[in-house]
Design a protein around this motif. Structure first.
Motif, PDB file in Angstrom:
ATOM      1  N   TRP A   1      -6.711   1.814  -6.752  1.00 35.52           N
ATOM      2  CA  TRP A   1      -7.124   2.801  -5.757  1.00 35.52           C
ATOM      3  C   TRP A   1      -7.204   2.246  -4.341  1.00 35.52           C
ATOM      4  O   TRP A   1      -7.009   2.965  -3.365  1.00 35.52           O
ATOM      5  N   HIS A   2      -7.480   0.962  -4.239  1.00 37.93           N
ATOM      6  CA  HIS A   2      -7.610   0.371  -2.906  1.00 37.93           C
ATOM      7  C   HIS A   2      -6.276   0.272  -2.176  1.00 37.93           C
ATOM      8  O   HIS A   2      -6.247   0.044  -0.972  1.00 37.93           O
ATOM      9  N   ARG A   3      -5.172   0.430  -2.903  1.00 39.29           N
ATOM     10  CA  ARG A   3      -3.868   0.321  -2.248  1.00 39.29           C
ATOM     11  C   ARG A   3      -3.414   1.682  -1.725  1.00 39.29           C
ATOM     12  O   ARG A   3      -2.287   1.836  -1.290  1.00 39.29           O
ATOM     13  N   VAL A   4      -4.286   2.647  -1.798  1.00 40.60           N
ATOM     14  CA  VAL A   4      -3.943   3.985  -1.323  1.00 40.60           C
ATOM     15  C   VAL A   4      -4.680   4.291  -0.023  1.00 40.60           C
ATOM     16  O   VAL A   4      -5.902   4.227   0.038  1.00 40.60           O
ATOM     17  N   ILE A   5      -3.894   4.602   1.005  1.00 40.74           N
ATOM     18  CA  ILE A   5      -4.480   4.893   2.317  1.00 40.74           C
ATOM     19  C   ILE A   5      -3.879   6.185   2.870  1.00 40.74           C
ATOM     20  O   ILE A   5      -2.989   6.759   2.254  1.00 40.74           O
ATOM     21  N   ASN A   6      -4.346   6.633   4.024  1.00 38.80           N
ATOM     22  CA  ASN A   6      -3.813   7.882   4.555  1.00 38.80           C
ATOM     23  C   ASN A   6      -2.549   7.635   5.375  1.00 38.80           C
ATOM     24  O   ASN A   6      -2.146   6.499   5.589  1.00 38.80           O
ATOM     25  N   SER A   7      -1.952   8.720   5.830  1.00 36.01           N
ATOM     26  CA  SER A   7      -0.672   8.642   6.523  1.00 36.01           C
ATOM     27  C   SER A   7      -0.714   7.911   7.858  1.00 36.01           C
ATOM     28  O   SER A   7       0.306   7.631   8.450  1.00 36.01           O
ATOM     29  N   GLN A   8      -1.907   7.607   8.320  1.00 34.24           N
ATOM     30  CA  GLN A   8      -2.016   6.907   9.598  1.00 34.24           C
ATOM     31  C   GLN A   8      -2.167   5.402   9.404  1.00 34.24           C
ATOM     32  O   GLN A   8      -2.363   4.663  10.364  1.00 34.24           O
TER      33      GLN A   8
ATOM     34  N   VAL B   1       0.847  -1.190   0.000  1.00 34.67           N
ATOM     35  CA  VAL B   1       0.000   0.000   0.000  1.00 34.67           C
ATOM     36  C   VAL B   1       0.887   1.245   0.000  1.00 34.67           C
ATOM     37  O   VAL B   1       2.083   1.161   0.295  1.00 34.67           O
ATOM     38  N   ALA B   2       0.297   2.363  -0.343  1.00 39.02           N
ATOM     39  CA  ALA B   2       1.046   3.619  -0.348  1.00 39.02           C
ATOM     40  C   ALA B   2       0.130   4.699   0.208  1.00 39.02           C
ATOM     41  O   ALA B   2      -1.097   4.548   0.192  1.00 39.02           O
ATOM     42  N   THR B   3       0.723   5.771   0.697  1.00 33.63           N
ATOM     43  CA  THR B   3      -0.090   6.843   1.262  1.00 33.63           C
ATOM     44  C   THR B   3      -0.250   7.951   0.218  1.00 33.63           C
ATOM     45  O   THR B   3       0.530   8.044  -0.721  1.00 33.63           O
ATOM     46  N   TYR B   4      -1.239   8.786   0.416  1.00 35.94           N
ATOM     47  CA  TYR B   4      -1.496   9.876  -0.530  1.00 35.94           C
ATOM     48  C   TYR B   4      -0.255  10.770  -0.625  1.00 35.94           C
ATOM     49  O   TYR B   4       0.200  11.139  -1.711  1.00 35.94           O
ATOM     50  N   GLY B   5       0.269  11.118   0.522  1.00 40.34           N
ATOM     51  CA  GLY B   5       1.427  11.991   0.550  1.00 40.34           C
ATOM     52  C   GLY B   5       2.635  11.359  -0.115  1.00 40.34           C
ATOM     53  O   GLY B   5       3.394  12.037  -0.810  1.00 40.34           O
ATOM     54  N   GLN B   6       2.803  10.090   0.106  1.00 38.01           N
ATOM     55  CA  GLN B   6       3.939   9.379  -0.483  1.00 38.01           C
ATOM     56  C   GLN B   6       3.842   9.420  -2.007  1.00 38.01           C
ATOM     57  O   GLN B   6       4.822   9.704  -2.698  1.00 38.01           O
ATOM     58  N   ILE B   7       2.661   9.156  -2.509  1.00 38.44           N
ATOM     59  CA  ILE B   7       2.442   9.158  -3.950  1.00 38.44           C
ATOM     60  C   ILE B   7       2.707  10.549  -4.521  1.00 38.44           C
ATOM     61  O   ILE B   7       3.382  10.701  -5.526  1.00 38.44           O
TER      62      ILE B   7
ATOM     63  N   ILE C   1      -3.133  -0.468   9.182  1.00 38.84           N
ATOM     64  CA  ILE C   1      -2.202  -1.327   8.464  1.00 38.84           C
ATOM     65  C   ILE C   1      -0.793  -1.084   8.987  1.00 38.84           C
ATOM     66  O   ILE C   1      -0.392   0.050   9.219  1.00 38.84           O
ATOM     67  N   ASN C   2      -0.044  -2.156   9.187  1.00 35.13           N
ATOM     68  CA  ASN C   2       1.327  -2.064   9.690  1.00 35.13           C
ATOM     69  C   ASN C   2       2.265  -1.684   8.545  1.00 35.13           C
ATOM     70  O   ASN C   2       2.552  -2.475   7.672  1.00 35.13           O
ATOM     71  N   PHE C   3       2.736  -0.451   8.587  1.00 35.81           N
ATOM     72  CA  PHE C   3       3.623   0.027   7.529  1.00 35.81           C
ATOM     73  C   PHE C   3       4.905  -0.800   7.410  1.00 35.81           C
ATOM     74  O   PHE C   3       5.438  -0.975   6.320  1.00 35.81           O
ATOM     75  N   LYS C   4       5.385  -1.281   8.519  1.00 35.75           N
ATOM     76  CA  LYS C   4       6.617  -2.073   8.501  1.00 35.75           C
ATOM     77  C   LYS C   4       6.476  -3.269   7.565  1.00 35.75           C
ATOM     78  O   LYS C   4       7.425  -3.712   6.939  1.00 35.75           O
ATOM     79  N   LEU C   5       5.280  -3.779   7.492  1.00 37.21           N
ATOM     80  CA  LEU C   5       5.033  -4.954   6.665  1.00 37.21           C
ATOM     81  C   LEU C   5       4.450  -4.684   5.286  1.00 37.21           C
ATOM     82  O   LEU C   5       4.784  -5.351   4.315  1.00 37.21           O
ATOM     83  N   PHE C   6       3.581  -3.701   5.201  1.00 40.31           N
ATOM     84  CA  PHE C   6       2.896  -3.481   3.934  1.00 40.31           C
ATOM     85  C   PHE C   6       3.110  -2.177   3.187  1.00 40.31           C
ATOM     86  O   PHE C   6       2.600  -2.026   2.074  1.00 40.31           O
ATOM     87  N   LEU C   7       3.842  -1.249   3.772  1.00 38.37           N
ATOM     88  CA  LEU C   7       4.033   0.006   3.036  1.00 38.37           C
ATOM     89  C   LEU C   7       4.985  -0.212   1.861  1.00 38.37           C
ATOM     90  O   LEU C   7       6.042  -0.820   2.010  1.00 38.37           O
TER      91      LEU C   7
END
Length: 106
Positions: free
Chosen positions: A53-60, A19-25, A91-97
């Motif tokens: 689109w489903h792989r995009v989430i917010n910074s939290q 997954v990726a965050t809006y800001g990251q993208i 979502i655990n960023f360590k694993l899925f970001l």
DNA sequence: CAACTGACGATAG
DNA sequence: CCTATCGCCAGTT
């Protein structure tokens, strides 16, 4: 290459199961303040461009959609890709970001 | 041209 | 945890 096209390109390169965050993208596309534009793109081009689109989430690490407004749908798609949520529905960023090494410098 | 909008982000209280 | 505010982008009205 304009910002919008860059964002679409970045979105297409998000790997399955990540997954990726809006800001990251927005940052990867060249403008760290373009998160809002990313939102617009997901709403208007996801169909045409077949964007994940489903792989995009917010910074939290949480889904930004509200329950009944797509939240469950997105969560389902993510679960199907192997992405998991903790007790707080995050979502655990360590694993899925998604961590694109090629772009970390650009 | 100005105002409004959208699934944002960081910060402050 | 919550609300509020500011900042920024681009398409629509």
């Amino acid at each position: 290459m304009n910002f919008t096209a860059m964002v679409v390109d970045v979105l297409k390169s998000i790997p399955h199961g990540k997954v990726a965050t809006y800001g990251q993208i927005a940052t990867l596309a060249g403008n760290r303040f373009g998160a809002r534009q990313v939102v617009w793109i997901l709403n208007s081009l996801s169909e045409k461009e077949k964007l994940p689109w489903h792989r995009v989430i917010n910074s939290q690490g949480r889904i930004s959609l509200k329950r009944g407004a797509g939240y469950e749908h997105q969560k389902k798609l993510l679960l199907e890709e192997g992405i998991k949520f903790d007790k707080a529905d995050k979502i655990n960023f360590k694993l899925f970001l998604w961590q694109p090494k090629l772009f970390s410098r650009a």
